[in-house]
Design a protein around this motif. Structure first.
Motif, PDB file in Angstrom:
ATOM      1  N   TYR A  10      25.892  46.006  27.999  1.00 40.22           N
ATOM      2  CA  TYR A  10      26.725  47.146  27.426  1.00 40.22           C
ATOM      3  C   TYR A  10      27.422  46.699  26.034  1.00 40.22           C
ATOM      4  CZ  TYR A  10      30.281  50.453  26.514  1.00 40.22           C
ATOM      5  OH  TYR A  10      31.127  51.276  26.194  1.00 40.22           O
ATOM      6  N   ARG A  42      23.610  54.032  29.166  1.00 38.88           N
ATOM      7  CA  ARG A  42      24.222  55.350  29.345  1.00 38.88           C
ATOM      8  C   ARG A  42      25.606  55.477  29.716  1.00 38.88           C
ATOM      9  NH1 ARG A  42      18.925  55.377  31.408  1.00 38.88           N
ATOM     10  NH2 ARG A  42      17.764  56.773  30.522  1.00 38.88           N
ATOM     11  N   SER A  43      26.554  55.873  28.948  1.00 33.84           N
ATOM     12  CA  SER A  43      27.854  55.926  29.097  1.00 33.84           C
ATOM     13  C   SER A  43      28.580  57.037  28.853  1.00 33.84           C
ATOM     14  CB  SER A  43      28.224  54.728  28.063  1.00 33.84           C
ATOM     15  OG  SER A  43      29.570  54.790  28.081  1.00 33.84           O
ATOM     16  N   ASP A  47      26.089  57.373  24.702  1.00 34.11           N
ATOM     17  CA  ASP A  47      24.670  56.548  25.171  1.00 34.11           C
ATOM     18  C   ASP A  47      24.216  55.789  23.725  1.00 34.11           C
ATOM     19  OD1 ASP A  47      24.818  57.823  27.369  1.00 34.11           O
ATOM     20  OD2 ASP A  47      23.234  59.078  27.085  1.00 34.11           O
ATOM     21  N   ALA A 125      30.424  49.102  35.163  1.00 36.74           N
ATOM     22  CA  ALA A 125      29.141  49.272  35.140  1.00 36.74           C
ATOM     23  C   ALA A 125      28.130  48.628  35.773  1.00 36.74           C
ATOM     24  CB  ALA A 125      28.863  49.072  33.584  1.00 36.74           C
ATOM     25  N   VAL A 128      21.072  49.174  36.256  1.00 38.04           N
ATOM     26  CA  VAL A 128      20.121  50.063  37.024  1.00 38.04           C
ATOM     27  C   VAL A 128      18.581  49.411  36.986  1.00 38.04           C
ATOM     28  CG1 VAL A 128      19.024  52.424  37.255  1.00 38.04           C
ATOM     29  CG2 VAL A 128      21.517  52.204  36.204  1.00 38.04           C
ATOM     30  N   GLU A 132      18.280  48.619  31.219  1.00 39.12           N
ATOM     31  CA  GLU A 132      19.103  49.743  31.696  1.00 39.12           C
ATOM     32  C   GLU A 132      20.303  49.608  32.206  1.00 39.12           C
ATOM     33  OE1 GLU A 132      16.450  52.814  33.537  1.00 39.12           O
ATOM     34  OE2 GLU A 132      14.748  51.885  32.538  1.00 39.12           O
ATOM     35  N   GLN A 134      24.029  51.454  33.235  1.00 37.33           N
ATOM     36  CA  GLN A 134      24.811  52.556  33.651  1.00 37.33           C
ATOM     37  C   GLN A 134      26.392  52.228  33.440  1.00 37.33           C
ATOM     38  OE1 GLN A 134      24.014  56.179  34.176  1.00 37.33           O
ATOM     39  NE2 GLN A 134      26.091  56.187  33.467  1.00 37.33           N
TER      40      GLN A 134
END
Length: 317
Positions: A10, A42-43, A47, A125, A128, A132, A134
């Motif tokens: 992230y 993805r946030s 994103d 977070a 995934v 990746e 999330q």
């Protein structure tokens, strides 16, 4: 950025998107995947997709970075530090982002005392899949500071570069040791009580008995932290528990999610470490000891050190 999981992925992606020169030091298997498919976040903050992130592995011929952010789990910090040590330059600083308070001492034992600051990240977070990430709610942030306290030019230099990165906050702390203990208090109490209750934060807070358990766990962590040199003020815990109401009711800590999935977690590095510090410092931790004892079998099973079948419905009378 040492690691590209929930934390490293992230924050590293945010920094890179803002134009900061970021490299990701990864294990060979992860490096191959991230090179092939990139890094995606993805946030609710927006994103991010890095199609071709700068990925290096141990032994790569790369320039010395201004800052090395260690974003792996605590149990992997020593191995990661040994892999990153050849990259360390005379002015490089190492900043740990782990839960708990053990990482700075581990880093200092490998990289030398002068090179290491204190640090922490605040983010909900999860990874995934490799590459990746999330992110769930809560504006992500990083704090760093000198472990001995006060201000320094090198802390100011790092903050000056990163404080304006969109999708995150970055600041300096003049008492990072206390800040790290306060972060541990939050994630350890929430993760351990949530895992024992097998319920998300909204349920834990809504049931008076589990809310009381969360408060009792927090008070014990605060007592151990104070004995360990953290300046946690009296009366800190109850208002902090109240602030959890602002989080989404389905919120869970990473340790709880790992335990519920039957995966290895940071149980020993969070809850186990506080219990250990309590014994060493002669601070009683009966609630934390009970939580640790209840969760330990699942951790041992995930690590292949214990085998048993999960308890489920039985046929017959």
């Amino acid at each position: 950025m040492v690691g590209a999981g929930a934390v490293g992925g992230y924050f590293g992606a945010r920094m890179a998107t803002a134009g900061v020169d970021v490299s990701f030091l990864l294990r060979e298997e992860s490096a191959q995947i991230v090179r092939a498919k990139g890094l995606r976040v993805r946030s609710p903050q927006g994103d991010v997709h890095l199609p071709h992130p700068d990925v290096i592995v141990a032994g790569s011929d790369a320039p010395s970075p201004d800052a090395l952010f260690f974003a792996c789990k605590v149990e992997h910090v020593r191995t990661a530090a040994e892999a990153a040590r050849p990259l360390l330059g005379p002015s490089s600083v190492a900043i740990p982002l782990q839960n708990g308070v053990d990482a700075p001492a581990i880093l200092r034992s490998v990289l030398g005392e002068r090179s290491v600051m204190g640090g922490l990240s605040r983010i909900f977070a999860e990874r995934v899949a490799t590459g990746e990430i999330q992110h769930f709610g809560l504006h992500p942030s990083i704090s760093c500071g000198e472990l001995e306290g006060g201000h320094s030019e090198r802390v100011a230099r790092v903050v000056n570069v990163l404080e304006g990165v969109p999708g995150m906050s970055f600041d300096a702390s003049d008492d990072i040791w206390t800040a790290m203990w306060m972060k541990l208090l939050m994630v350890c109490s929430m993760g351990s009580v949530g895992a024992v209750a097998r319920a998300p934060l909204g349920v834990v807070l809504g049931v008076p008995e589990t809310r009381g358990l969360l408060l009792a766990a927090g008070e014990e962590i605060a007592a151990v932290g104070r004995a360990h040199g953290a300046q946690i003020p009296d009366g800190f815990v109850a208002p902090q528990i109240g602030r959890y109401e602002r989080l989404r009711p389905e919120t869970t800590a990473s340790m709880q999610r790992d335990l519920e999935r039957g995966e290895t977690s940071e149980l020993n590095e969070q809850l186990g470490a506080v219990c250990r510090y309590g014994r060493d410092l002669d601070v009683a931790t009966p609630v934390l000891d009970a939580l640790y004892g209840a969760l330990l079998p699942g951790e041992l099973r995930a690590r292949g050190r214990l085998a048993y079948e999960s308890v489920g419905p039985r046929s017959g009378s």
